[in-house]
Write a protein that holds these residues in place. Structure first.
Motif, mmCIF file in Angstrom:
data_model
loop_
_atom_site.group_PDB
_atom_site.id
_atom_site.type_symbol
_atom_site.label_atom_id
_atom_site.label_comp_id
_atom_site.label_asym_id
_atom_site.label_seq_id
_atom_site.Cartn_x
_atom_site.Cartn_y
_atom_site.Cartn_z
ATOM 1 N N ALA A 60 -38.916 -25.689 -28.348
ATOM 2 C CA ALA A 60 -37.287 -26.152 -28.325
ATOM 3 C C ALA A 60 -37.622 -27.946 -28.284
ATOM 4 N N TYR A 61 -38.499 -28.468 -27.882
ATOM 5 C CA TYR A 61 -38.892 -29.923 -28.276
ATOM 6 C C TYR A 61 -39.006 -30.289 -29.409
ATOM 7 N N VAL A 113 -27.941 -32.791 -17.261
ATOM 8 C CA VAL A 113 -28.420 -33.083 -18.636
ATOM 9 C C VAL A 113 -27.313 -33.585 -19.522
ATOM 10 N N VAL A 114 -26.097 -32.874 -19.280
ATOM 11 C CA VAL A 114 -24.633 -33.116 -19.845
ATOM 12 C C VAL A 114 -24.345 -34.546 -19.167
ATOM 13 N N LEU A 115 -24.421 -34.806 -18.036
ATOM 14 C CA LEU A 115 -24.223 -36.004 -17.318
ATOM 15 C C LEU A 115 -24.795 -37.134 -17.758
ATOM 16 N N LYS A 116 -26.246 -36.997 -17.988
ATOM 17 C CA LYS A 116 -27.045 -38.006 -18.519
ATOM 18 C C LYS A 116 -26.685 -38.616 -20.073
ATOM 19 N N LEU A 117 -26.543 -37.553 -20.742
ATOM 20 C CA LEU A 117 -26.004 -37.663 -22.048
ATOM 21 C C LEU A 117 -24.870 -38.279 -22.171
ATOM 22 N N SER A 118 -23.763 -38.135 -21.354
ATOM 23 C CA SER A 118 -22.555 -38.917 -21.048
ATOM 24 C C SER A 118 -22.928 -40.271 -20.586
ATOM 25 N N ASP A 119 -23.851 -40.470 -19.919
ATOM 26 C CA ASP A 119 -24.044 -41.807 -19.568
ATOM 27 C C ASP A 119 -24.521 -42.749 -20.493
ATOM 28 N N GLN A 120 -25.213 -42.044 -21.600
ATOM 29 C CA GLN A 120 -25.603 -42.758 -22.966
ATOM 30 C C GLN A 120 -24.668 -42.674 -23.990
ATOM 31 N N HIS A 121 -23.586 -42.086 -23.381
ATOM 32 C CA HIS A 121 -22.259 -42.108 -24.502
ATOM 33 C C HIS A 121 -22.550 -41.215 -25.660
ATOM 34 N N ILE A 122 -23.325 -40.038 -25.447
ATOM 35 C CA ILE A 122 -23.522 -39.033 -26.344
ATOM 36 C C ILE A 122 -22.808 -37.935 -25.965
ATOM 37 N N GLY A 123 -21.982 -37.504 -26.737
ATOM 38 C CA GLY A 123 -21.049 -36.341 -26.577
ATOM 39 C C GLY A 123 -21.796 -34.908 -26.707
ATOM 40 N N PHE A 124 -21.205 -33.993 -26.201
ATOM 41 C CA PHE A 124 -21.724 -32.608 -26.098
ATOM 42 C C PHE A 124 -22.204 -32.077 -27.567
ATOM 43 N N LEU A 125 -21.501 -32.508 -28.538
ATOM 44 C CA LEU A 125 -21.765 -32.090 -30.009
ATOM 45 C C LEU A 125 -22.378 -33.170 -30.686
ATOM 46 N N ASP A 126 -21.953 -34.425 -30.349
ATOM 47 C CA ASP A 126 -22.697 -35.486 -31.020
ATOM 48 C C ASP A 126 -24.160 -35.698 -31.115
ATOM 49 N N ALA A 127 -24.588 -34.873 -29.894
ATOM 50 C CA ALA A 127 -25.963 -34.949 -29.734
ATOM 51 C C ALA A 127 -27.039 -34.660 -31.029
ATOM 52 N N ALA A 160 -33.311 -38.117 -33.167
ATOM 53 C CA ALA A 160 -34.493 -37.715 -32.499
ATOM 54 C C ALA A 160 -34.131 -36.133 -32.759
ATOM 55 N N LEU A 161 -32.996 -35.597 -33.040
ATOM 56 C CA LEU A 161 -32.878 -34.142 -33.184
ATOM 57 C C LEU A 161 -32.604 -33.588 -34.475
ATOM 58 N N HIS A 162 -33.167 -34.503 -35.465
ATOM 59 C CA HIS A 162 -32.959 -34.096 -36.840
ATOM 60 C C HIS A 162 -33.556 -32.917 -37.085
ATOM 61 N N GLY A 163 -32.686 -32.073 -38.001
ATOM 62 C CA GLY A 163 -33.385 -30.561 -38.118
ATOM 63 C C GLY A 163 -33.343 -29.872 -36.871
ATOM 64 N N HIS A 164 -32.925 -30.165 -35.808
ATOM 65 C CA HIS A 164 -33.238 -29.314 -34.747
ATOM 66 C C HIS A 164 -32.120 -28.181 -34.549
ATOM 67 N N GLY A 165 -30.998 -28.220 -35.531
ATOM 68 C CA GLY A 165 -29.914 -27.114 -35.385
ATOM 69 C C GLY A 165 -30.429 -26.247 -36.334
ATOM 70 N N LYS A 166 -31.344 -26.295 -37.220
ATOM 71 C CA LYS A 166 -31.536 -25.324 -38.037
ATOM 72 C C LYS A 166 -32.130 -23.948 -37.174
ATOM 73 N N PRO A 167 -31.827 -22.832 -37.504
ATOM 74 C CA PRO A 167 -32.289 -21.658 -36.820
ATOM 75 C C PRO A 167 -33.585 -21.354 -37.219
ATOM 76 N N LEU A 168 -34.293 -21.386 -38.372
ATOM 77 C CA LEU A 168 -35.493 -20.765 -38.625
ATOM 78 C C LEU A 168 -36.246 -22.256 -39.398
ATOM 79 N N SER A 201 -34.006 -32.356 -24.817
ATOM 80 C CA SER A 201 -35.117 -33.041 -24.133
ATOM 81 C C SER A 201 -35.629 -34.095 -24.935
ATOM 82 N N PRO A 202 -35.742 -34.348 -26.366
ATOM 83 C CA PRO A 202 -35.908 -35.294 -27.161
ATOM 84 C C PRO A 202 -35.452 -36.500 -26.918
#
Length: 525
Positions: A66-67, A200-214, A219-227, A292-293
C-alpha cells in the motif's frame, strides 16, 4: 509504549487465556475440539472465518504494498478474497458442511481416503502440513516484527511471546476457543481500525489535505491505479482462483468453520457474512496505509514498517496499545485456527496410518493427541519464523505471496474439486498427477527457469503457473482416464445432495469404501 499501552496488551492476553479456559468445558471429544460439535452459530462461524484469514502480514507486507503502490493492495488481495468466498458460499460451503454431518469426519482431508485412495490423502496431508508450518512461521515473524517496532524486543523474543500465549488458549479450548477469541478480536480490531482511520483523517486535515484531495498529492502519484507494478491483470486473475480454493477450505482452517455449523444452509450464511466483511472492512484498514506516504518515511526499502511508524506518531498512549492488540488479534486468530486444522489432519489422517496404536485411540486419548499435536505444530512454525528473513525465504511477503499462493493450488485442487459432481471422473491418478506436476511447476518456475530469465520470472507467473498446471491436468486426466467407481460416486452424492439427506442415504456405499489403512471398516462412513 508506556505503562498504559502495556496494561492494554497484558489485559488482552489475559482475556484470551480466560476464554480458552472457559472453552475447555465445552470440549469433551475430538469432534468438539476440531469442529465445535457442529453447534457453532452461523454468525460466529462467519466472523471466525473472516478473522482466521488475517494476520499481521497485512500490517507489514501488505502495508508495504500500500505504501509503495496504493489501492492495488485492496484490488489484488481482499477484493478477490471477498469474491472467492462469495462464490464458494454456494459452491463449497454446504458440501464441506456435509462432510461432517453425513460422513462424520473431523478433518477436511479425512474424506479423501474414500474419494480417491490412501496415497492421495497422505500426499495432500503431508504437503499441506509442511506448507502450513511455513505459512504460520511467516505470520509469527510478521507480528514479532511489529512488536519489535513498538517495544524493542528481539524478533525471537516476539515470536516466543505470541506463540506461547496462542498455544495456551487454542490447545485447551480447541475450535470453540478459536472462534470465541476471534469474536473478541474482531471487536478489538473494529475499535483499533476506526481509531487509526480517524487519526489519519484528522492528521491530513491539520495539513489542509482533504479526504479526496490526498490522491492529487505528488507522494501518491499513481497510487490510485488498481493494477500497477508486479500486480497486474494476470496476477489478479490468478489470485482470484487461488483465493477461491484457499479461503473456502484449501488451506484447511476455513473449511473447519463451514464444518462447525449445524447445517449446510448455516454454513452458506456464514460464508456470505465473511464475504461481506472482506469486501467492506479492509477498506477501513487500508485507508491509513494508502495515506502513509504523506505522513511517514519508511525506513525499510519495502515500506513494511510504515504502518508501525505511523501508529507511533499519530496515536496517544492507550489507543496505541489498542492498535498493537489489533495486530496481535489478527495473527493469533489465523495461527490458532491453522494449528487446530493441522492437528485435525495429523491425528485423523496421518497418525492412524503411521501407528496401529493411533488407530485404537479412544475419545480421551484422541483428545490428548490433538492437544499435543497442536503444541508441536506451533513449536515447529515458531522455529521456521526465526528463518523467515534468511536467504531461503527472503522476506515475509515473499513467503506469503510466492510460497503459499504458489503451492496452495496443487494441494487444494484435488481436495476442493473432488467435492463436485462435475469432476466425478477424476480419480486418484488425476489427483496425484496434478498435485505432483503442480509442485514441480512451482520449483521450475521459481528457481531453474527464473535463474535463466533476465530479472527473474514475473511474480504473476510464479503464482499462476503451478495452479494452471494442476487444474488442467486434474480435468484432462479425469476425462482420459476416468476412475468414477460406484464407491467414489456414492461419496460425491452424499456431499452434493440437498434436503434432509434421504437421497444421499439411498445411495449405497460398499463396505470396502470405508476401510481404513488396516483393512478394517471405517466407522466414519
Amino acid at each position: 509504549m508506556n505503562s498504559l499501552d502495556w496494561a492494554v496488551l497484558i489485559g488482552y492476553f489475559g482475556v484470551m487465556v480466560a476464554i480458552g479456559v472457559w472453552s475447555h468445558k465445552r470440549v469433551d471429544n475430538v469432534s468438539d475440539f476440531f469442529t465445535a460439535g457442529g453447534k457453532m452459530p452461523w454468525w460466529l462461524s462467519g466472523i471466525s472465518h473472516h478473522m482466521s484469514g488475517y494476520s499481521a502480514v497485512m500490517f507489514t507486507g501488505y502495508a508495504g504494498i500500500a505504501y509503495t503502490y496504493g489501492v492495488t493492495s485492496f484490488i489484488t488481495w481482499s477484493f478477490p478474497i471477498a469474491l472467492g468466498i462469495a462464490i464458494g458460499s454456494k459452491l463449497f460451503a454446504p458440501r464441506i458442511n456435509r462432510l461432517r454431518s453425513r460422513l462424520h469426519v473431523a478433518s477436511p482431508l479425512e474424506y479423501l481416503k474414500n474419494r480417491y485412495n490412501l496415497s492421495t490423502q497422505q500426499a495432500l496431508a503431508w504437503s499441506g502440513m509442511l506448507l502450513k508450518i511455513v505459512d504460520v512461521g511467516a505470520k509469527w515473524a510478521a507480528i514479532a516484527t511489529l512488536l519489535s517496532v513498538f517495544t524493542g524486543v528481539t524478533l525471537n523474543q516476539g515470536i516466543l511471546i505470541t506463540g506461547a500465549i496462542t498455544a495456551v488458549y487454542c490447545t485447551i479450548g480447541g475450535l470453540w476457543a478459536d472462534a470465541l477469541t476471534e469474536l473478541g478480536q474482531f471487536v478489538i480490531q473494529l475499535l483499533a481500525g476506526v481509531s487509526m482511520f480517524v487519526a489519519v483523517v484528522l492528521k491530513l486535515s491539520d495539513q489542509h489535505i482533504g479526504f479526496l484531495d490526498a490522491w492529487n498529492q505528488p507522494a501518491l502519484h499513481g497510487h490510485g491505479k488498481p493494477l500497477v507494478g508486479p500486480y497486474g491483470t494476470v496476477f489478479l486473475l490468478a489470485f482470484l482462483f487461488i483465493k477461491l480454493f484457499e479461503y473456502n477450505g484449501g488451506m484447511l482452517n476455513q473449511a473447519q468453520r463451514y464444518m462447525a455449523t449445524g447445517s449446510p444452509h448455516e454454513a452458506e450464511r456464514g460464508a456470505r457474512l465473511s464475504a461481506v466483511l472482506w469486501l467492506v472492512w479492509p477498506v477501513v484498514l487500508f485507508f491509513p496505509m494508502w495515506m502513509s506516504p504523506l505522513l511517514v518515511h519508511a525506513r525499510k526499502p519495502d515500506g513494511s514498517d510504515s504502518y508501525g511508524l505511523m501508529t507511533e506518531q499519530l496515536l496517544p498512549h492507550g489507543l496505541l496499545g489498542l492498535v498493537v492488540v489489533g495486530f496481535f488479534s489478527h495473527t493469533m486468530a489465523m495461527c490458532s485456527s491453522d494449528a487446530n486444522a493441522i492437528a485435525a489432519v495429523f491425528t485423523r489422517d496421518v497418525a492412524p496410518v503411521l501407528s496401529a496404536r493411533a488407530r485404537a485411540w479412544g475419545e480421551r486419548s484422541g483428545l490428548i493427541a490433538a492437544r499435543v499435536t497442536t503444541v508441536v505444530f506451533l513449536g515447529l512454525s515458531m522455529a521456521v519464523a526465526t528463518q523467515v528473513d534468511s536467504p531461503t525465504f527472503k522476506d515475509i511477503i515473499t513467503v506469503v505471496i510466492k510460497w503459499v499462493a504458489g503451492l496452495m493450488g496443487p494441494i487444494a485442487i484435488p481436495m476442493m474439486l473432488g467435492l463436485l459432481r462435475t469432476f466425478r471422473r477424476s480419480g486418484p491418478t488425476a489427483a496425484l498427477t496434478s498435485w505432483a506436476a503442480g509442485l514441480l511447476a512451482f520449483w521450475l518456475v521459481n528457481y531453474p527457469i527464473s535463474w535463466h530469465v533476465d530479472g527473474g520470472v514475473p511474480l504473476q507467473y510464479q503464482v499462476s503457473v503451478p495452479l494452471a498446471v494442476s487444474l488442467v491436468l486434474y480435468v484432462l486426466i479425469g476425462h482420459l482416464k476416468p476412475e468414477d467407481t460406484p464407491e467414489r460416486l456414492a461419496i460425491i452424492e452424499r456431499v452434493n445432495s440437498d434436503g434432509d439427506g434421504a437421497t444421499a442415504r439411498a445411495v449405497p456405499v460398499p463396505a470396502s469404501a470405508g476401510d481404513d489403512a488396516t483393512g478394517e471398516p471405517n466407522s466414519t462412513l
